[in-house]
Design a protein around this motif. Structure first.
Motif, PDB file in Angstrom:
ATOM      1  N   ARG A   7      34.819  58.242  55.348  1.00  0.00           N
ATOM      2  CA  ARG A   7      34.732  57.183  54.349  1.00  0.00           C
ATOM      3  C   ARG A   7      35.977  56.315  54.431  1.00  0.00           C
ATOM      4  NH1 ARG A   7      35.533  59.568  48.375  1.00  0.00           N
ATOM      5  NH2 ARG A   7      35.563  57.330  47.991  1.00  0.00           N
ATOM      6  N   ARG A   8      35.912  55.112  53.905  1.00  0.00           N
ATOM      7  CA  ARG A   8      36.986  54.125  54.006  1.00  0.00           C
ATOM      8  C   ARG A   8      37.717  54.008  52.676  1.00  0.00           C
ATOM      9  NH1 ARG A   8      36.879  49.177  56.825  1.00  0.00           N
ATOM     10  NH2 ARG A   8      35.463  50.212  58.278  1.00  0.00           N
ATOM     11  N   TYR A   9      39.034  54.053  52.718  1.00  0.00           N
ATOM     12  CA  TYR A   9      39.893  53.769  51.567  1.00  0.00           C
ATOM     13  C   TYR A   9      40.575  52.432  51.847  1.00  0.00           C
ATOM     14  CZ  TYR A   9      39.269  58.665  50.235  1.00  0.00           C
ATOM     15  OH  TYR A   9      38.731  59.877  49.873  1.00  0.00           O
ATOM     16  N   THR A  10      40.226  51.411  51.072  1.00  0.00           N
ATOM     17  CA  THR A  10      40.681  50.054  51.363  1.00  0.00           C
ATOM     18  C   THR A  10      41.937  49.697  50.584  1.00  0.00           C
ATOM     19  OG1 THR A  10      39.276  49.156  49.620  1.00  0.00           O
ATOM     20  CG2 THR A  10      38.320  49.302  51.826  1.00  0.00           C
ATOM     21  N   VAL A  11      42.721  48.763  51.124  1.00  0.00           N
ATOM     22  CA  VAL A  11      43.872  48.209  50.426  1.00  0.00           C
ATOM     23  C   VAL A  11      43.425  46.940  49.701  1.00  0.00           C
ATOM     24  CG1 VAL A  11      45.520  49.170  52.068  1.00  0.00           C
ATOM     25  CG2 VAL A  11      44.612  46.881  52.463  1.00  0.00           C
ATOM     26  N   ASP A  12      44.110  46.606  48.607  1.00  0.00           N
ATOM     27  CA  ASP A  12      43.683  45.466  47.788  1.00  0.00           C
ATOM     28  C   ASP A  12      44.173  44.129  48.327  1.00  0.00           C
ATOM     29  OD1 ASP A  12      42.258  46.486  45.274  1.00  0.00           O
ATOM     30  OD2 ASP A  12      43.996  47.808  45.400  1.00  0.00           O
ATOM     31  N   ASN A  13      45.305  44.124  49.055  1.00  0.00           N
ATOM     32  CA  ASN A  13      45.902  42.859  49.463  1.00  0.00           C
ATOM     33  C   ASN A  13      46.643  43.053  50.771  1.00  0.00           C
ATOM     34  OD1 ASN A  13      46.719  40.171  49.313  1.00  0.00           O
ATOM     35  ND2 ASN A  13      48.545  40.647  48.119  1.00  0.00           N
ATOM     36  N   ARG A  35      34.000  54.229  42.186  1.00  0.00           N
ATOM     37  CA  ARG A  35      33.204  53.046  41.849  1.00  0.00           C
ATOM     38  C   ARG A  35      34.132  51.838  41.808  1.00  0.00           C
ATOM     39  NH1 ARG A  35      31.629  56.780  37.533  1.00  0.00           N
ATOM     40  NH2 ARG A  35      29.838  57.996  38.286  1.00  0.00           N
ATOM     41  N   GLU A  36      33.828  50.845  42.620  1.00  0.00           N
ATOM     42  CA  GLU A  36      34.691  49.663  42.727  1.00  0.00           C
ATOM     43  C   GLU A  36      33.878  48.393  42.504  1.00  0.00           C
ATOM     44  OE1 GLU A  36      37.902  47.576  45.803  1.00  0.00           O
ATOM     45  OE2 GLU A  36      36.705  49.305  46.435  1.00  0.00           O
ATOM     46  N   HIS A  37      34.465  47.502  41.708  1.00  0.00           N
ATOM     47  CA  HIS A  37      33.877  46.179  41.480  1.00  0.00           C
ATOM     48  C   HIS A  37      34.976  45.129  41.661  1.00  0.00           C
ATOM     49  CE1 HIS A  37      30.970  48.783  39.413  1.00  0.00           C
ATOM     50  NE2 HIS A  37      30.079  47.819  39.632  1.00  0.00           N
ATOM     51  N   GLN A  38      34.615  44.046  42.335  1.00  0.00           N
ATOM     52  CA  GLN A  38      35.533  42.931  42.520  1.00  0.00           C
ATOM     53  C   GLN A  38      34.871  41.661  41.995  1.00  0.00           C
ATOM     54  OE1 GLN A  38      36.836  42.667  46.602  1.00  0.00           O
ATOM     55  NE2 GLN A  38      37.602  44.784  46.647  1.00  0.00           N
ATOM     56  N   TYR A  39      35.659  40.843  41.261  1.00  0.00           N
ATOM     57  CA  TYR A  39      35.148  39.619  40.652  1.00  0.00           C
ATOM     58  C   TYR A  39      36.063  38.450  41.020  1.00  0.00           C
ATOM     59  CZ  TYR A  39      33.142  43.235  37.590  1.00  0.00           C
ATOM     60  OH  TYR A  39      32.515  44.350  37.098  1.00  0.00           O
ATOM     61  N   ASP A  40      35.492  37.261  41.102  1.00  0.00           N
ATOM     62  CA  ASP A  40      36.328  36.085  41.272  1.00  0.00           C
ATOM     63  C   ASP A  40      36.772  35.587  39.895  1.00  0.00           C
ATOM     64  OD1 ASP A  40      34.209  34.704  40.134  1.00  0.00           O
ATOM     65  OD2 ASP A  40      33.577  33.749  42.002  1.00  0.00           O
ATOM     66  N   ALA A  41      37.492  34.456  39.872  1.00  0.00           N
ATOM     67  CA  ALA A  41      38.055  33.962  38.610  1.00  0.00           C
ATOM     68  C   ALA A  41      36.976  33.628  37.583  1.00  0.00           C
ATOM     69  CB  ALA A  41      38.922  32.735  38.878  1.00  0.00           C
ATOM     70  N   ALA A  42      35.775  33.277  38.033  1.00  0.00           N
ATOM     71  CA  ALA A  42      34.689  32.930  37.115  1.00  0.00           C
ATOM     72  C   ALA A  42      33.883  34.148  36.670  1.00  0.00           C
ATOM     73  CB  ALA A  42      33.754  31.919  37.780  1.00  0.00           C
ATOM     74  N   GLY A  43      34.218  35.323  37.190  1.00  0.00           N
ATOM     75  CA  GLY A  43      33.505  36.535  36.819  1.00  0.00           C
ATOM     76  C   GLY A  43      32.341  36.873  37.716  1.00  0.00           C
ATOM     77  N   MET A  53      46.621  36.852  42.135  1.00  0.00           N
ATOM     78  CA  MET A  53      46.849  35.477  41.681  1.00  0.00           C
ATOM     79  C   MET A  53      47.452  34.634  42.799  1.00  0.00           C
ATOM     80  SD  MET A  53      48.451  36.531  37.968  1.00  0.00           S
ATOM     81  CE  MET A  53      49.158  38.059  38.578  1.00  0.00           C
ATOM     82  N   ASP A  54      47.436  33.312  42.591  1.00  0.00           N
ATOM     83  CA  ASP A  54      48.100  32.418  43.536  1.00  0.00           C
ATOM     84  C   ASP A  54      49.571  32.296  43.155  1.00  0.00           C
ATOM     85  OD1 ASP A  54      48.289  30.660  41.379  1.00  0.00           O
ATOM     86  OD2 ASP A  54      46.666  29.353  42.094  1.00  0.00           O
ATOM     87  N   ALA A  55      50.305  31.432  43.868  1.00  0.00           N
ATOM     88  CA  ALA A  55      51.753  31.319  43.646  1.00  0.00           C
ATOM     89  C   ALA A  55      52.083  30.849  42.239  1.00  0.00           C
ATOM     90  CB  ALA A  55      52.366  30.368  44.675  1.00  0.00           C
ATOM     91  N   GLY A  56      51.194  30.105  41.616  1.00  0.00           N
ATOM     92  CA  GLY A  56      51.446  29.608  40.275  1.00  0.00           C
ATOM     93  C   GLY A  56      51.015  30.556  39.177  1.00  0.00           C
ATOM     94  N   GLY A  57      50.419  31.660  39.526  1.00  0.00           N
ATOM     95  CA  GLY A  57      49.991  32.639  38.533  1.00  0.00           C
ATOM     96  C   GLY A  57      48.550  32.492  38.089  1.00  0.00           C
ATOM     97  N   ALA A  58      47.786  31.595  38.717  1.00  0.00           N
ATOM     98  CA  ALA A  58      46.375  31.440  38.359  1.00  0.00           C
ATOM     99  C   ALA A  58      45.563  32.604  38.936  1.00  0.00           C
ATOM    100  CB  ALA A  58      45.829  30.115  38.879  1.00  0.00           C
ATOM    101  N   LEU A  59      44.687  33.207  38.128  1.00  0.00           N
ATOM    102  CA  LEU A  59      43.903  34.355  38.542  1.00  0.00           C
ATOM    103  C   LEU A  59      42.888  33.965  39.611  1.00  0.00           C
ATOM    104  CD1 LEU A  59      43.168  37.360  38.060  1.00  0.00           C
ATOM    105  CD2 LEU A  59      41.508  36.558  36.356  1.00  0.00           C
ATOM    106  N   LEU A  60      42.854  34.729  40.707  1.00  0.00           N
ATOM    107  CA  LEU A  60      41.893  34.493  41.786  1.00  0.00           C
ATOM    108  C   LEU A  60      40.825  35.578  41.831  1.00  0.00           C
ATOM    109  CD1 LEU A  60      44.317  33.418  44.668  1.00  0.00           C
ATOM    110  CD2 LEU A  60      43.013  31.947  43.119  1.00  0.00           C
ATOM    111  N   GLU A  61      41.239  36.820  41.742  1.00  0.00           N
ATOM    112  CA  GLU A  61      40.286  37.932  41.809  1.00  0.00           C
ATOM    113  C   GLU A  61      40.751  39.074  40.914  1.00  0.00           C
ATOM    114  OE1 GLU A  61      39.211  39.461  45.614  1.00  0.00           O
ATOM    115  OE2 GLU A  61      38.703  37.496  46.454  1.00  0.00           O
TER     116      GLU A  61
END
Length: 719
Positions: free
Chosen positions: A493-499, A384-392, A331-339
């Protein structure tokens, strides 16, 4: 399982020791603690643990069942942290890491009933109630795997006996959260068949609070991240044991260990950036759920032969499964979902092991043994990994999997020899070959093998007791050991960090060209015994390691990655002091260790083994305050560590001080009420990592952990 070797055996062969070949070109990928080891005939422990140690030709510290339970610890790692030469890296939110001589990360072999413990076998989650004894082996032996550079910890589960049935019930309180537990033990016997069944049902809670501080230059950066993680674990353990005396010549036994868990971790973090660019997600929440299952079963047969010889065979099977799902919301600083990030993963591991040994005493105080060890382990894993933006909208869809097979074969021969009344010796030779093959849809295939000769010589010399009955003895151990890379270190293989990917928080990637570490070990010790309850000891060790494994951090396509690499030679040395004494109602114990290490290809200062503290020590006191009351406690200290892994990477950790106390009230012969408190000081602990180079300036990350005191109240009843 491996016995405590007492004097009464001995020497053979080994003019070949100094000329034995080294490792082959490549290493096995199986982690040291997952390797299998030959079975040894079990020795019935009827003597005092101090006496067992005193009489054993090989160097081993024995911790009996009574001592394991003395302070009311809920996990085996809490018991081990008080033992000479052992430290436990217990950082809130992480599984405790066991170190010997300041060395962890696969340098310590963890054995279960004499064979390498199955994958994921965690000392922090096994109850001391399930354990008969623990053997701390400072030097390798031929019948166990040569993968014990720092030493080995052999955990012997409870044996079938005619003891009373027992039940224990109570709860711990950690950070305001309750963690109840129940332990029940049933013993039975019918003719030649004896059995013991131990069941444990408990909840573990671990409320974590910490703060990260990031600093940097080029560009300038000052950022703080506060985070919490509430970890909860519900666990069921079953450990049945059967012994059957089928005939005067044949004995059968079986040990089973089953652990089912349900874990839930819920974390939240919030960042504040004072200087520089904020991270991609300034606020985040995450949830991690898993239900791991671990099963272990063995069957052993011992046949007595003519001339006091014996033949032993053992078949071991283990199964590990740990399916998990992870949900991350950035989320951003205000708590709005980004991903939103969703990850599902599930490693499954199956292992089958067959080993055995033949033993026979012969003239001149010799005892000859030879044995074999065959094992195969299959491991599969998906992610299995899936990433979505705020709109899905789908930003990333990844489906990775791999399979690996590890095959292992070993032969050993050893001789124990009572040269005379004062001098005994142990000589052994072990040959291991290992092969690992595997691949997947997201990594290049891996096909590596290794072969190693491990010659070992140990000796014990006893001096004549003086007029006061004090006896001195000297020990010497020389041998070769090695540390093989883990499969995750080999698979590219790669193990990624989220942030917040950075030099201090990089993605992880394996290295299929990683070679094993090969060590030459020298151990010396002097021991003085005053009586069965009092002793004094000083020991020294020197280890020369080739192809030591270090981490290398680099950038690829703007992403920071860390990978293991071989980096020349290392030397590890140390001194250890220990003492214990009993007088009347008082029993005291103390130990102190000083460690040194040096990485040959890394510039100083602090070019030493990662995480190795210079100083560690423990003090303990037990008091029989009254016929119905026992009191006691221990204080432990682990000094600051500072280690440099390369010209650009360094890390450090602050000192740690812990105080544990307990009290036991006895109500009659069969009931006890036990109160214990772990980490009464609950001091903050800091870890710091630093990356610096001429192009990117420097980047430092400090994490402050805030631990909690654990209070535990248990009622114990013999039936």
């Amino acid at each position: 399982m491996r016995p405590i070797r007492t004097r009464g055996a001995a020497a053979l062969m080994l003019g070949v020791c100094a000329h034995a070949p080294g490792l082959a070109q490549q290493a096995p990928s199986q982690p040291q603690e997952q390797q299998a080891a030959p079975v040894m005939q079990q020795v019935k422990v009827s003597a005092d643990a101090t006496d067992l140690r005193r009489q054993s030709t090989t160097t081993a510290i024995v911790i009996g069942h009574e001592e394991l339970l003395r302070q009311g610890d809920s996990s085996l790692s809490d018991v081990l942290k008080r033992q000479p030469g052992i430290t436990v890296d217990a950082v809130p939110g992480r599984a405790p890491a066991i170190r010997m001589r300041g060395m962890g990360s696969g340098y310590v072999a963890i054995l279960l009933n004499g064979v390498p413990a199955p994958s994921g076998f965690a000392l922090e989650s096994i109850s001391p109630d399930l354990v008969e004894r623990v053997e701390i082996q400072r030097a390798a032996t031929a019948e166990t795997s040569g993968q014990a550079v720092a030493g080995a910890i052999n955990i012997i589960l409870r044996k079938a006996s005619g003891a009373r049935d027992e039940i224990k019930a109570g709860s711990s309180v950690i950070g305001g959260y309750a963690a109840p537990s129940v332990v029940a033990q049933h013993n039975g016997k019918a003719g030649a068949l004896a059995w013991t069944v131990i069941a444990t049902l408990r909840r573990n809670v671990n409320p974590v609070s910490a703060a990260d501080l990031e600093e940097g230059s080029a560009p300038a950066l000052l950022r703080r991240t506060d985070w919490t993680d509430r970890q909860r674990e519900d666990m069921l353990e079953l450990a049945p044991r059967l012994n059957w005396k089928a005939s005067p010549f044949d004995t059968f036994s079986s040990q089973t260990f089953l652990r089912a868990r349900r874990n839930l971790n819920e974390a939240a973090q919030q960042q504040t950036t004072g200087i520089g660019t904020p991270a991609e997600f300034q606020r985040a929440t995450s949830r991690y759920r898993t239900q791991p299952l671990k099963a272990y079963v063995d069957g052993a047969w011992t046949r007595r032969l003519d001339g006091d010889a014996s033949l032993t065979g053992k078949l071991v099977g283990s199964y590990t499964r740990s399916e998990a799902d992870f949900l991350y919301r950035g989320m951003d600083a205000g708590g709005a979902l980004l991903e939103t990030h969703e990850v599902a993963s599930g490693p499954v591991e199956r292992q089958l092991l067959f080993n055995g040994s033949w033993r026979r005493p012969f003239g001149g105080g010799h005892a000859l043994a030879a044995g074999w060890d065959l094992s195969q382990k299959r491991r599969s894993e998906y992610r299995r990994e899936h990433q979505y933006d705020a709109a899905g909208t789908v930003l990333l869809a990844s489906d990775e999997s791999y399979r690996a097979t590890v095959r292992r074969a070993a032969l050993f021969i050893q001789d124990e020899w009572d040269i005379n009344a004062a001098w005994s010796a142990y000589l052994g030779l072990r040959r291991e070959t290992l092969h690992t093959g595997g691949g997947g849809n997201a990594a290049a295939p891996v096909d590596v093998g290794a072969g190693v000769w491990s010659p070992i010589v140990q000796t014990l010399y006893k001096l004549q007791p003086d007029a006061q009955g004090r006896s001195d003895q000297l020990r010497l151990a020389v041998g070769r050991s090695y540390k093989a890379p883990e499969i995750t270190q080999l698979m590219p293989r790669r193990y990624t960090v989220d942030n917040n990917n950075s030099a201090n928080n990089p993605d992880q990637q394996g290295n299929p060209k990683l070679r094993p570490e090969l060590a030459l070990n020298l151990d010396l010790a002097w021991e003085r015994y005053f009586n069965k309850d009092s002793m004094l000891g000083i020991s020294a060790f020197d280890k020369q390691i080739r192809d030591v494994t270090l981490d290398r951090v680099f950038q690829s396509g703007g992403v920071w990655i860390v990978t293991p690499v071989n980096a020349g030679r290392a030397r590890v040395r140390g001194l250890e002091f220990e003492a214990k004494a009993t007088r009347g109602a008082f029993a005291a114990r103390a130990n102190l260790a000083r460690n040194w290490s040096r990485l040959e290809q890394v510039p100083g200062p602090d070019n030493r083994i990662d995480g190795q503290p210079a100083w560690t020590g423990n003090l303990g006191l037990d008091v029989a305050a009254a016929a119905t009351l026992d009191l006691g406690g221990s204080a432990s200290y682990r000094g600051r560590y500072a280690a440099r892994q390369s010209l650009t990477m360094a890390g450090s950790g602050s000192p740690k001080r812990q105080l544990d106390l307990y009290a036991v009230w006895k109500s009659g012969r069969n009931a006890r009420l036990r109160l214990s408190a772990n980490d009464l000081l609950h001091q903050d602990y800091t870890e710091r990592s630093l990356y610096t180079d001429g192009e990117n300036g420097y980047r430092a990350r400090s994490t402050v952990f805030r631990p909690h005191t654990t209070w535990r109240l248990m009622w114990e009843q013999s039936l």
